[in-house]
Design a protein around this motif. Structure first.
Motif, PDB file in Angstrom:
ATOM      1  N   LEU A 181     -13.354  17.671  49.699  1.00  0.00           N
ATOM      2  CA  LEU A 181     -14.340  16.601  49.766  1.00  0.00           C
ATOM      3  C   LEU A 181     -13.717  15.378  50.416  1.00  0.00           C
ATOM      4  O   LEU A 181     -12.687  14.877  49.949  1.00  0.00           O
ATOM      5  CB  LEU A 181     -14.849  16.213  48.378  1.00  0.00           C
ATOM      6  CG  LEU A 181     -15.993  17.055  47.815  1.00  0.00           C
ATOM      7  CD1 LEU A 181     -15.455  18.363  47.257  1.00  0.00           C
ATOM      8  CD2 LEU A 181     -16.743  16.293  46.733  1.00  0.00           C
ATOM      9  N   ILE A 222     -20.151  11.591  53.176  1.00  0.00           N
ATOM     10  CA  ILE A 222     -19.601  12.652  52.329  1.00  0.00           C
ATOM     11  C   ILE A 222     -19.531  13.918  53.175  1.00  0.00           C
ATOM     12  O   ILE A 222     -20.550  14.387  53.695  1.00  0.00           O
ATOM     13  CB  ILE A 222     -20.474  12.925  51.087  1.00  0.00           C
ATOM     14  CG1 ILE A 222     -20.684  11.664  50.258  1.00  0.00           C
ATOM     15  CG2 ILE A 222     -19.840  14.031  50.224  1.00  0.00           C
ATOM     16  CD1 ILE A 222     -21.715  11.839  49.148  1.00  0.00           C
ATOM     17  N   VAL A 248     -23.381  22.769  46.921  1.00  0.00           N
ATOM     18  CA  VAL A 248     -22.254  23.668  46.644  1.00  0.00           C
ATOM     19  C   VAL A 248     -22.763  25.078  46.332  1.00  0.00           C
ATOM     20  O   VAL A 248     -22.212  26.072  46.819  1.00  0.00           O
ATOM     21  CB  VAL A 248     -21.397  23.127  45.492  1.00  0.00           C
ATOM     22  CG1 VAL A 248     -20.377  24.172  45.022  1.00  0.00           C
ATOM     23  CG2 VAL A 248     -20.672  21.861  45.921  1.00  0.00           C
ATOM     24  N   LEU A 302     -18.219  17.899  52.914  1.00  0.00           N
ATOM     25  CA  LEU A 302     -17.830  18.910  51.937  1.00  0.00           C
ATOM     26  C   LEU A 302     -17.568  20.226  52.661  1.00  0.00           C
ATOM     27  O   LEU A 302     -18.409  20.691  53.428  1.00  0.00           O
ATOM     28  CB  LEU A 302     -18.939  19.068  50.895  1.00  0.00           C
ATOM     29  CG  LEU A 302     -18.635  19.845  49.618  1.00  0.00           C
ATOM     30  CD1 LEU A 302     -19.585  19.416  48.509  1.00  0.00           C
ATOM     31  CD2 LEU A 302     -18.760  21.341  49.830  1.00  0.00           C
ATOM     32  N   TYR A 348      -9.658  16.031  47.059  1.00  0.00           N
ATOM     33  CA  TYR A 348     -10.422  14.843  47.433  1.00  0.00           C
ATOM     34  C   TYR A 348      -9.644  13.983  48.416  1.00  0.00           C
ATOM     35  O   TYR A 348      -8.427  13.805  48.276  1.00  0.00           O
ATOM     36  CB  TYR A 348     -10.713  13.977  46.203  1.00  0.00           C
ATOM     37  CG  TYR A 348     -11.524  14.631  45.117  1.00  0.00           C
ATOM     38  CD1 TYR A 348     -12.914  14.581  45.130  1.00  0.00           C
ATOM     39  CD2 TYR A 348     -10.902  15.258  44.042  1.00  0.00           C
ATOM     40  CE1 TYR A 348     -13.664  15.154  44.106  1.00  0.00           C
ATOM     41  CE2 TYR A 348     -11.638  15.838  43.023  1.00  0.00           C
ATOM     42  CZ  TYR A 348     -13.015  15.788  43.062  1.00  0.00           C
ATOM     43  OH  TYR A 348     -13.754  16.351  42.047  1.00  0.00           O
ATOM     44  N   LEU A 380     -19.590  19.929  40.594  1.00  0.00           N
ATOM     45  CA  LEU A 380     -19.005  20.900  41.524  1.00  0.00           C
ATOM     46  C   LEU A 380     -18.845  22.261  40.852  1.00  0.00           C
ATOM     47  O   LEU A 380     -19.167  23.299  41.449  1.00  0.00           O
ATOM     48  CB  LEU A 380     -17.658  20.396  42.025  1.00  0.00           C
ATOM     49  CG  LEU A 380     -17.679  19.116  42.873  1.00  0.00           C
ATOM     50  CD1 LEU A 380     -16.252  18.640  43.152  1.00  0.00           C
ATOM     51  CD2 LEU A 380     -18.442  19.303  44.169  1.00  0.00           C
ATOM     52  N   VAL A 393     -10.368  21.876  43.797  1.00  0.00           N
ATOM     53  CA  VAL A 393     -10.954  20.750  44.522  1.00  0.00           C
ATOM     54  C   VAL A 393      -9.877  19.802  45.049  1.00  0.00           C
ATOM     55  O   VAL A 393      -8.937  19.454  44.324  1.00  0.00           O
ATOM     56  CB  VAL A 393     -11.927  19.965  43.619  1.00  0.00           C
ATOM     57  CG1 VAL A 393     -12.650  18.890  44.437  1.00  0.00           C
ATOM     58  CG2 VAL A 393     -12.942  20.898  42.975  1.00  0.00           C
ATOM     59  N   LEU A 446     -12.653  23.702  47.425  1.00  0.00           N
ATOM     60  CA  LEU A 446     -13.508  22.659  47.969  1.00  0.00           C
ATOM     61  C   LEU A 446     -12.674  21.488  48.480  1.00  0.00           C
ATOM     62  O   LEU A 446     -11.785  21.000  47.784  1.00  0.00           O
ATOM     63  CB  LEU A 446     -14.480  22.158  46.911  1.00  0.00           C
ATOM     64  CG  LEU A 446     -15.528  23.159  46.421  1.00  0.00           C
ATOM     65  CD1 LEU A 446     -16.252  22.619  45.197  1.00  0.00           C
ATOM     66  CD2 LEU A 446     -16.528  23.467  47.533  1.00  0.00           C
ATOM     67  N   VAL A 492     -25.220  17.147  45.147  1.00  0.00           N
ATOM     68  CA  VAL A 492     -23.971  17.807  45.525  1.00  0.00           C
ATOM     69  C   VAL A 492     -23.916  19.203  44.900  1.00  0.00           C
ATOM     70  O   VAL A 492     -23.509  20.174  45.542  1.00  0.00           O
ATOM     71  CB  VAL A 492     -22.762  16.960  45.086  1.00  0.00           C
ATOM     72  CG1 VAL A 492     -21.456  17.643  45.492  1.00  0.00           C
ATOM     73  CG2 VAL A 492     -22.838  15.559  45.674  1.00  0.00           C
ATOM     74  N   SER A 518     -19.147  24.265  55.916  1.00  0.00           N
ATOM     75  CA  SER A 518     -19.030  22.810  55.802  1.00  0.00           C
ATOM     76  C   SER A 518     -20.398  22.170  55.925  1.00  0.00           C
ATOM     77  O   SER A 518     -21.306  22.713  56.574  1.00  0.00           O
ATOM     78  CB  SER A 518     -18.114  22.244  56.895  1.00  0.00           C
ATOM     79  OG  SER A 518     -16.812  22.747  56.784  1.00  0.00           O
TER      80      SER A 518
END
Length: 281
Positions: free
Chosen positions: A76, A138, A13, A140, A130, A93, A128, A74, A9, A278
């Protein structure tokens, strides 16, 4: 159960931070091209020409499209059957953002707090959000958000009596107040419903819709988006605030259930440097 090392991840990023700042999404370049065709003012068309040339040069030369390389926001969406290994996801992250901003020679713009204005040095922490969903996927999404347009954003707790017409007035009022300070042509994200905080997140997430200018799947919201585009462009603010017929290239509206006595509305403006990327892991 799916196991994912946070190092994977982190690397994604870092790559997204560079890509988003160096190259506008093709769909947003297309939105700028449509705006250029629709703009009636000669100076407004010149602004569009310079933005399009800037997009071409920044992508070709691998340099930042804008000197304000912004917050790293971000989103997620994580399947609840995913198990992360190798350490803290949140720390990974932040490491990814820091690495991306170093690799891309991007300005570090964050300070430790509004009252302790010492630069954090690496553009962290990331902002971030979530969402947990069924499954093992997943998704992102990175939104690079500059301060000029964010400073012109607004939130208001309307009442149901104000209705959609009150929301429209609030949107136009926000655009008029922003004037050139939001660096138009803007993309407008609007969040309606939820709570005070949920409306703001909805508005920010609305900005990530792909492609830019695509209508909401909800017919009522799609109709509202089209009406708001016309109302905003009728302000005459125009590209860079020099006057013209195109002040926005897109309005994206997201709605969520809310209290019977509430009508929260958040408006998040994004400037011509609309930087979104994305990936699905």
């Amino acid at each position: 159960m799916r196991t994912v090392d946070v190092a994977e991840v982190e690397a994604v990023v870092a790559k997204l931070c560079v890509e988003a700042n160096h190259a506008l999404r093709e769909d947003h370049v297309a939105a700028l091209e449509r705006g250029r065709l629709a703009e009636e003012s000669p100076i407004g068309r010149e602004v569009f020409d310079r933005l399009l040339e800037n997009a071409r040069v920044s992508a070709a030369e691998r340099i930042a499209f804008c000197q304000d390389t912004g917050y790293a926001v971000l989103f997620l969406t994580i399947g609840q059957d995913v198990h992360f290994t190798g350490g803290s996801l949140a720390e990974a992250l932040d490491r990814g953002v820091a690495q991306g901003y170093r690799d891309g020679y991007l300005r570090a713009s964050l300070v430790r707090s509004p009252v302790d204005r010492v630069n954090t040095g690496d553009n962290t922490p990331a902002m971030v959000h979530y969402d947990l969903v069924p499954g093992t996927g997943i998704e992102l999404t990175l939104l690079v958000k500059g301060a000029g347009c964010d400073n012109m954003s607004a939130l208001r707790m309307l009442t149901p009596a104000a209705g959609v017409e009150g929301m429209r007035r609030f949107v136009v009022e926000t655009i008029e107040k922003a004037g050139p300070s939001a660096s138009p042509p803007v993309t407008v994200g609007i969040g309606m419903g939820g709570t005070f905080d949920r409306a703001a997140v909805l508005a920010k997430r609305a900005l990530t819709r792909d492609p830019t200018g695509s209508p909401s799947p909800d017919p009522k919201l799609a109709e509202l988006e089209a009406e708001l585009v016309d109302a905003i462009n009728a302000t005459g603010i125009g590209p860079a605030g020099f006057g013209g017929t195109v002040t926005t290239v897109a309005v994206h509206v997201e709605a969520f259930p809310t209290h019977i006595a509430a009508f929260p509305v958040a408006i998040n403006l994004d400037c011509h440097s609309h930087r979104v990327r994305s990936v699905t892991l």
